[in-house]
Design a protein around this motif. Structure first.
Motif, PDB file in Angstrom:
ATOM      1  N   ILE A   5       0.826  -1.210   0.000  1.00  0.00           N
ATOM      2  CA  ILE A   5       0.000   0.000   0.000  1.00  0.00           C
ATOM      3  C   ILE A   5       0.858   1.258   0.000  1.00  0.00           C
ATOM      4  N   ARG A   6       1.778   1.365   0.939  1.00  0.00           N
ATOM      5  CA  ARG A   6       2.583   2.595   1.062  1.00  0.00           C
ATOM      6  C   ARG A   6       3.853   2.482   0.224  1.00  0.00           C
ATOM      7  N   MET A   7       3.930   3.309  -0.851  1.00  0.00           N
ATOM      8  CA  MET A   7       5.091   3.317  -1.750  1.00  0.00           C
ATOM      9  C   MET A   7       5.272   4.725  -2.309  1.00  0.00           C
ATOM     10  N   PRO A   8       6.480   5.087  -2.771  1.00  0.00           N
ATOM     11  CA  PRO A   8       6.695   6.423  -3.356  1.00  0.00           C
ATOM     12  C   PRO A   8       6.093   6.517  -4.755  1.00  0.00           C
ATOM     13  N   PHE A   9       6.006   7.749  -5.274  1.00  0.00           N
ATOM     14  CA  PHE A   9       5.520   8.070  -6.632  1.00  0.00           C
ATOM     15  C   PHE A   9       4.041   7.723  -6.811  1.00  0.00           C
ATOM     16  N   MET A  10       3.680   6.457  -6.591  1.00  0.00           N
ATOM     17  CA  MET A  10       2.287   6.043  -6.711  1.00  0.00           C
ATOM     18  C   MET A  10       2.043   4.890  -5.748  1.00  0.00           C
ATOM     19  N   ASP A  11       1.127   5.085  -4.777  1.00  0.00           N
ATOM     20  CA  ASP A  11       0.921   4.041  -3.773  1.00  0.00           C
ATOM     21  C   ASP A  11      -0.016   2.951  -4.287  1.00  0.00           C
ATOM     22  N   GLY A  12      -0.254   1.933  -3.445  1.00  0.00           N
ATOM     23  CA  GLY A  12      -1.044   0.784  -3.868  1.00  0.00           C
ATOM     24  C   GLY A  12      -2.498   1.110  -4.150  1.00  0.00           C
ATOM     25  N   ILE A  13      -3.079   2.055  -3.395  1.00  0.00           N
ATOM     26  CA  ILE A  13      -4.474   2.426  -3.613  1.00  0.00           C
ATOM     27  C   ILE A  13      -4.636   3.127  -4.959  1.00  0.00           C
ATOM     28  N   GLU A  14      -3.726   4.063  -5.260  1.00  0.00           N
ATOM     29  CA  GLU A  14      -3.787   4.770  -6.546  1.00  0.00           C
ATOM     30  C   GLU A  14      -3.541   3.804  -7.698  1.00  0.00           C
ATOM     31  N   LEU A  15      -2.589   2.892  -7.516  1.00  0.00           N
ATOM     32  CA  LEU A  15      -2.330   1.878  -8.539  1.00  0.00           C
ATOM     33  C   LEU A  15      -3.574   1.037  -8.780  1.00  0.00           C
ATOM     34  N   MET A  16      -4.229   0.651  -7.708  1.00  0.00           N
ATOM     35  CA  MET A  16      -5.426  -0.178  -7.837  1.00  0.00           C
ATOM     36  C   MET A  16      -6.523   0.559  -8.602  1.00  0.00           C
ATOM     37  N   ASN A  17      -6.712   1.844  -8.302  1.00  0.00           N
ATOM     38  CA  ASN A  17      -7.716   2.640  -9.013  1.00  0.00           C
ATOM     39  C   ASN A  17      -7.481   2.612 -10.519  1.00  0.00           C
ATOM     40  N   LEU A  18      -6.215   2.787 -10.922  1.00  0.00           N
ATOM     41  CA  LEU A  18      -5.877   2.810 -12.347  1.00  0.00           C
ATOM     42  C   LEU A  18      -6.019   1.429 -12.974  1.00  0.00           C
ATOM     43  N   LEU A  19      -5.660   0.388 -12.233  1.00  0.00           N
ATOM     44  CA  LEU A  19      -5.793  -0.972 -12.764  1.00  0.00           C
ATOM     45  C   LEU A  19      -7.262  -1.331 -12.973  1.00  0.00           C
ATOM     46  N   VAL A  20      -8.104  -0.950 -12.029  1.00  0.00           N
ATOM     47  CA  VAL A  20      -9.536  -1.234 -12.160  1.00  0.00           C
ATOM     48  C   VAL A  20     -10.105  -0.535 -13.386  1.00  0.00           C
ATOM     49  N   GLU A  21      -9.609   0.677 -13.647  1.00  0.00           N
ATOM     50  CA  GLU A  21     -10.097   1.454 -14.791  1.00  0.00           C
ATOM     51  C   GLU A  21      -9.567   0.918 -16.109  1.00  0.00           C
ATOM     52  N   ARG A  22      -8.259   0.609 -16.163  1.00  0.00           N
ATOM     53  CA  ARG A  22      -7.632   0.277 -17.445  1.00  0.00           C
ATOM     54  C   ARG A  22      -7.520  -1.223 -17.710  1.00  0.00           C
ATOM     55  N   TYR A  23      -7.334  -1.996 -16.661  1.00  0.00           N
ATOM     56  CA  TYR A  23      -7.159  -3.444 -16.819  1.00  0.00           C
ATOM     57  C   TYR A  23      -8.089  -4.176 -15.849  1.00  0.00           C
ATOM     58  N   PRO A  24      -9.392  -4.083 -16.055  1.00  0.00           N
ATOM     59  CA  PRO A  24     -10.345  -4.649 -15.078  1.00  0.00           C
ATOM     60  C   PRO A  24     -10.244  -6.151 -14.919  1.00  0.00           C
ATOM     61  N   PHE A  25      -9.573  -6.830 -15.851  1.00  0.00           N
ATOM     62  CA  PHE A  25      -9.441  -8.286 -15.765  1.00  0.00           C
ATOM     63  C   PHE A  25      -8.296  -8.707 -14.842  1.00  0.00           C
ATOM     64  N   ILE A  26      -7.442  -7.778 -14.428  1.00  0.00           N
ATOM     65  CA  ILE A  26      -6.318  -8.105 -13.530  1.00  0.00           C
ATOM     66  C   ILE A  26      -6.833  -8.221 -12.097  1.00  0.00           C
ATOM     67  N   LYS A  27      -6.466  -9.306 -11.427  1.00  0.00           N
ATOM     68  CA  LYS A  27      -6.851  -9.519 -10.037  1.00  0.00           C
ATOM     69  C   LYS A  27      -5.802  -8.898  -9.117  1.00  0.00           C
ATOM     70  N   ILE A  28      -6.253  -8.283  -8.036  1.00  0.00           N
ATOM     71  CA  ILE A  28      -5.343  -7.535  -7.161  1.00  0.00           C
ATOM     72  C   ILE A  28      -5.425  -8.078  -5.737  1.00  0.00           C
ATOM     73  N   VAL A  29      -4.253  -8.400  -5.180  1.00  0.00           N
ATOM     74  CA  VAL A  29      -4.149  -8.808  -3.771  1.00  0.00           C
ATOM     75  C   VAL A  29      -3.298  -7.752  -3.070  1.00  0.00           C
ATOM     76  N   ILE A  30      -3.773  -7.262  -1.936  1.00  0.00           N
ATOM     77  CA  ILE A  30      -3.115  -6.180  -1.212  1.00  0.00           C
ATOM     78  C   ILE A  30      -2.218  -6.717  -0.101  1.00  0.00           C
ATOM     79  N   LEU A  31      -1.023  -6.145  -0.003  1.00  0.00           N
ATOM     80  CA  LEU A  31      -0.113  -6.395   1.123  1.00  0.00           C
ATOM     81  C   LEU A  31      -0.218  -5.199   2.065  1.00  0.00           C
ATOM     82  N   SER A  32      -0.364  -5.420   3.358  1.00  0.00           N
ATOM     83  CA  SER A  32      -0.450  -4.275   4.263  1.00  0.00           C
ATOM     84  C   SER A  32       0.104  -4.628   5.631  1.00  0.00           C
ATOM     85  N   GLY A  33       0.621  -3.597   6.301  1.00  0.00           N
ATOM     86  CA  GLY A  33       1.022  -3.753   7.691  1.00  0.00           C
ATOM     87  C   GLY A  33      -0.191  -3.520   8.577  1.00  0.00           C
TER      88      GLY A  33
END
Length: 437
Positions: free
Chosen positions: A58-86
């Motif tokens: 989730i927490r990363m520089p430039f673009m975090d996991g939440i922002e990445l997920m938003n873009l993946l859902v929009e552009r590549y809706p067929f990609i499955k996403i599993v979240i790593l979190s502390g």
């Protein structure tokens, strides 16, 4: 297993990336084909590789996991996403699942928990119909092809390398609408590169150009200002505006690009060329912007070239000589046109070019273009008519959503489809659906 699924691991901690890469993924029917240190790098990797699953922090520089997920859902809706979190990010993980992530894993991740999560995911993915996957792949290929044709066409416009004869055909293939009477071209440079104060590795240059392409797609194309192209050699950006752009919008473009200043390591300058009232004079606007930028040694600035193109002088330079007569065998040509129309009727639901149709009937694209005009309508007019007639038919059936009709009629961009449909019927798709003729 029906297939092997490609996994991308995204985490800013090198030890975690390397540790996850050593997991025996093959036992689950998964192949870890790459890793990325942040969301921006992940997006670039995904644009160049076939990815089925993304395991992201989730927490990363430039673009975090939440922002990445938003873009993946929009552009590549067929990609499955599993979240790593502390534990401290648990609320973010829950939010991600609510947004569409299939599951989340808490750090430090236990191998047993990891395997259980991915076993469940693979089981669900195996249940997906192969036809649905095939359609997603085909759609993505069409979108990539359309983007390539659009960028190629824009570059030809800027360099005055396209004839009036080709203009309509190439614009349609790239899903470009040029119906303005007020064009202007702007050139954006990264000062440190253009003024030879900074050198970038090939890897960093690819990441930079990819980032710029994504930013401009959001702040330029999606706002319907016009179209853009990013030069992969020097990261210069060329923006074609279809209307007058206020100063505040140029400032906003610059501000958005600055968000990745840490990646660019450069200030940004923008040169706005002369206005052009005709499509054939777009290259003059580009020439003036380029010259202005070369003359501008000051960094981090926005400069404008005042005035408009001399349309008479420019039009005389762009004039295409057309023969006064052409010999045609009407009987033979009629057969060729009929074969072409039949081929178009059978294939208009996908991306189809004049070159492809010409190859089907064994004539050159330019000759086929001429035959269509002689028959009373251009190739593009006929293709568009068939697509619009089908769209009208489909809109009468409420079970089809507009975006599905866009795909079923051979388009990849819903905005472009809507503009064409409104020109054809006088209504937007939603207006037509509520009040058909």
């Amino acid at each position: 297993m029906f297939t092997i699924y490609n996994l991308l691991i995204v985490d800013d901690e090198k030890e975690i990336r390397e540790g996850l890469s050593t997991v025996e993924w093959n036992e689950l029917g998964i192949r870890a084909i790459g890793s990325a240190s942040h969301g921006l790098e992940a997006l670039q990797f995904i644009s160049e590789n076939s990815i089925d699953i993304v395991l992201t922090d989730i927490r990363m520089p430039f673009m975090d996991g939440i922002e990445l997920m938003n873009l993946l859902v929009e552009r590549y809706p067929f990609i499955k996403i599993v979240i790593l979190s502390g534990y401290s990010d648990f609320s973010y993980a829950q939010k991600a699942v609510a947004m569409g992530a299939v599951d989340y894993l808490l750090k430090p991740t236990q191998l047993e928990s990891l395997f259980q999560t991915f076993e469940r995911l693979v089981s669900k993915m195996d249940a997906v119909k192969q036809e649905e996957l095939r359609k997603a792949v085909l759609l993505r290929k069409e979108m990539i092809l359309t983007k390539f044709l659009r960028e190629e066409f824009i570059v030809q416009l800027l360099n005055n390398q396209i004839s009036l004869d080709e203009m309509e055909q190439r614009a349609s293939e790239g899903e470009v609408i040029l119906d303005s009477s007020d064009y202007v071209v702007a050139v954006i440079r990264l000062d440190r590169i253009s003024l030879q104060k900074e050198k970038y590795s090939e890897k960093n240059m690819k990441l930079i150009t990819f980032s710029l392409d994504n930013i401009l797609n959001d702040v330029w194309d999606k706002k319907e200002h016009g179209y853009h192209v990013v030069n992969p050699e020097n990261a210069e950006c060329y923006l074609l505006a279809k209307k007058e752009i206020p100063e505040s919008e140029w400032v906003q473009v610059k501000r958005e690009i600055r968000k990745v200043t840490g990646l660019l390591r450069s200030t940004i300058s923008i040169a706005v060329g002369t206005g052009a009232q005709e499509v054939v004079n777009i290259h003059c606007s580009y020439d003036s912007a380029s010259r202005l930028l070369v003359q501008t040694l000051e960094e981090d600035t926005i400069v404008h070239h005042k005035g408009n193109v001399d349309t008479e002088e420019s039009a005389s330079r762009s004039h295409i000589n057309i023969p006064n007569y052409v010999f045609v065998d009407k009987k033979e040509d009629s057969v060729i046109i009929q074969k072409c129309k039949q081929y178009i009727n059978n294939n208009f639901q996908r991306s189809i070019t004049l070159k492809e149709v010409a190859a089907h009937v064994f004539v050159t694209p330019s000759h086929l273009s001429m035959l269509f005009r002689v028959s009373g309508e251009s190739y593009i007019q006929y293709l568009t008519k068939q697509r619009m007639n089908k769209a009208v038919e489909l809109l009468k059936d409420a079970k089809y959503k507009v975006y599905e009709i866009v795909e079923m009629t051979g388009y990849s961009d819903q905005t472009y489809f809507t503009e064409i449909f409104k020109k054809y019927t006088g209504k937007t798709p939603l207006e037509y659906r509520s009040k058909p003729d």
